[in-house]
Design an enzyme around this catalytic site. Sequence first.
Site, PDB file in Angstrom:
ATOM      1  N   SER A 134       0.832  -1.201   0.000  1.00 36.80           N
ATOM      2  CA  SER A 134       0.000   0.000   0.000  1.00 36.80           C
ATOM      3  C   SER A 134       0.866   1.250   0.000  1.00 36.80           C
ATOM      4  O   SER A 134       1.898   1.315   0.654  1.00 36.80           O
ATOM      5  CB  SER A 134      -0.912   0.034   1.227  1.00 36.80           C
ATOM      6  OG  SER A 134      -1.656   1.239   1.249  1.00 36.80           O
ATOM      7  N   LYS A 189      -4.227  -6.680   3.851  1.00 37.54           N
ATOM      8  CA  LYS A 189      -4.266  -5.582   2.878  1.00 37.54           C
ATOM      9  C   LYS A 189      -5.698  -5.280   2.457  1.00 37.54           C
ATOM     10  O   LYS A 189      -6.081  -4.120   2.259  1.00 37.54           O
ATOM     11  CB  LYS A 189      -3.412  -5.954   1.653  1.00 37.54           C
ATOM     12  CG  LYS A 189      -3.488  -4.956   0.478  1.00 37.54           C
ATOM     13  CD  LYS A 189      -3.094  -3.549   0.898  1.00 37.54           C
ATOM     14  CE  LYS A 189      -2.800  -2.616  -0.251  1.00 37.54           C
ATOM     15  NZ  LYS A 189      -3.695  -2.616  -1.372  1.00 37.54           N
ATOM     16  N   HIS A 192      -7.254  -3.305   5.159  1.00 32.51           N
ATOM     17  CA  HIS A 192      -6.669  -1.962   5.023  1.00 32.51           C
ATOM     18  C   HIS A 192      -7.447  -1.159   3.989  1.00 32.51           C
ATOM     19  O   HIS A 192      -7.817  -0.001   4.217  1.00 32.51           O
ATOM     20  CB  HIS A 192      -5.195  -2.076   4.608  1.00 32.51           C
ATOM     21  CG  HIS A 192      -4.591  -0.808   4.075  1.00 32.51           C
ATOM     22  ND1 HIS A 192      -4.872  -0.327   2.797  1.00 32.51           N
ATOM     23  CD2 HIS A 192      -3.733   0.091   4.624  1.00 32.51           C
ATOM     24  CE1 HIS A 192      -4.221   0.802   2.608  1.00 32.51           C
ATOM     25  NE2 HIS A 192      -3.520   1.075   3.691  1.00 32.51           N
ATOM     26  N   ASN A 193      -7.695  -1.759   2.835  1.00 32.99           N
ATOM     27  CA  ASN A 193      -8.413  -1.049   1.774  1.00 32.99           C
ATOM     28  C   ASN A 193      -9.858  -0.778   2.163  1.00 32.99           C
ATOM     29  O   ASN A 193     -10.427   0.252   1.791  1.00 32.99           O
ATOM     30  CB  ASN A 193      -8.362  -1.859   0.476  1.00 32.99           C
ATOM     31  CG  ASN A 193      -7.010  -1.769  -0.200  1.00 32.99           C
ATOM     32  OD1 ASN A 193      -6.004  -1.484   0.430  1.00 32.99           O
ATOM     33  ND2 ASN A 193      -6.973  -2.018  -1.502  1.00 32.99           N
ATOM     34  N   GLU A 196      -9.796   2.126   4.256  1.00 33.49           N
ATOM     35  CA  GLU A 196      -9.539   3.248   3.338  1.00 33.49           C
ATOM     36  C   GLU A 196     -10.845   3.738   2.710  1.00 33.49           C
ATOM     37  O   GLU A 196     -11.079   4.957   2.614  1.00 33.49           O
ATOM     38  CB  GLU A 196      -8.563   2.774   2.261  1.00 33.49           C
ATOM     39  CG  GLU A 196      -8.186   3.787   1.210  1.00 33.49           C
ATOM     40  CD  GLU A 196      -7.279   3.160   0.154  1.00 33.49           C
ATOM     41  OE1 GLU A 196      -7.586   3.288  -1.053  1.00 33.49           O
ATOM     42  OE2 GLU A 196      -6.283   2.530   0.533  1.00 33.49           O
TER      43      GLU A 196
END
Length: 488
Positions: A134, A189, A192-193, A196
């Site tokens: 990222s 990940k 995480h997104n 986001e």
Amino acid sequence: MHKSDIGLIGLAVMGENLALNMESKGYKVSVYNRTVKGVEEGVVERFLQGRAAHKNIDGFVSLLEFVESLQSPRKIMMMVRAGAPVDELIDQLVPILSKGDILIDGGNSNFEDTARRVEYVESKGLYFIGAGVSGGEEGALNGPAIMPGGSKAAWPAVKDILQKIAAKAEDGTPCCTWIGNSGSGHFVKMIHNGIEYGDMQLIAETYFVMKQLLNAGNEWMASRFEAWNNGKLKSYLIEITTQILRHKEANGDFLIDKILDTAGQKGTGKWSVISALNLGTPLNLIATAVFERNLSAMKGLRKEAAALYKNDTPVLAFDPNDLIDYIGDALYASKLVSYAQGFETLKKASVHYKWDLSLPDIARIWRGGCIIRSAFLNDIAEAFESEKNLENMLLSSYFAHEIKEALKGWKTVTAMCANEEVAVPAFSSALNYFYSFTSKDLPANMIQAQRDYFGAHTFERIDKPRGEFFHENWTGHGGDTHSGKYNN
């Protein structure tokens, strides 16, 4: 000729910048780009003559020669489109690699695909790492956050390279550490997104509230975001929002005012929500952010509906200078809920998939390089580290205090927006999650009664121990047969 330390396949934006990042850290790099039908050839040559000129980077148009240029055990990072292209590349590489060689998938692959690939590649005597990366273009060049998982036996061979190219937190710690086995790196990940998505929606709603309720101009809003970025809301996304609001075109007009209000997405937010549903974990705010992007794409339909249900001009009940602090509180508290839901999903996944994830380590990885890097990730790491059995970060004493401090402003702004017909779905979702999470009693007893009435799905009683299930003959003419215990 000295062989390369690492190879990289895929010279799009991320791959090209990662190759330059690796070379800048003292590594010799071999690069190769897949030839895709319909795409202009010469990608490798242009890179070598352009940004890679006079650097310790060798380029190849033959996959076999690329592989042979690498020192053993070969370490190959793949930066190609997720899905079938990754499998196709693996199938091309496996026959020409040697036992102990390592494949690293740095794309946004689905974690279930990564789990399958780890098992397959290991069956061939090789190692496979699914590494979430990222930071976008800037991060790839100057230091991203990296989340590697998969074949743990390969970690010692790649650790130095990945940690050297990763971003460094303010205390100098690399924003890269081993996540766990199977598809855990890409799962982290993915979450995480998802966070986001939530962060971006919340910031967009904050901008919208100031614009709609306060009739604020772009420069005034930029100054407020800039001030927030000097405090507990400090983050990369707040920082770039300030810059976006101030950016002007050549004619002096603010660019933000010319951008159509339809947002795209690549799928990781949706995957986060699907995974949370499968795990039985509430990811309300992130789901709302995903659905709002879907709704934003329906521009024509929204214009038609707006004409049909034309709302009145908002009437302010607060001084703008007082309300701005409340807006900041609403943004901060809602962001905490977004992270709380994300980390709760990680905790549930860790148990379900037997990954043994370290939540403090994950919070620290995200402190630098990545899109959601923010000041309070240190606080999240400390909360999970100091309270080992913390089920949800909102139960920590620190975040309980923070939420209580922000609650008045959070409620006020959300209520005002509802009254003035200004859409703040993520603020509302976060607040209602908080109300539900902190409610000793919820109306789910009615839902379970309904389920037992029409489907004999049983229920538990408040006057009996947990784990005892009952079925009621609600109509007087039913039987004693029931469909079994329900899932919590």
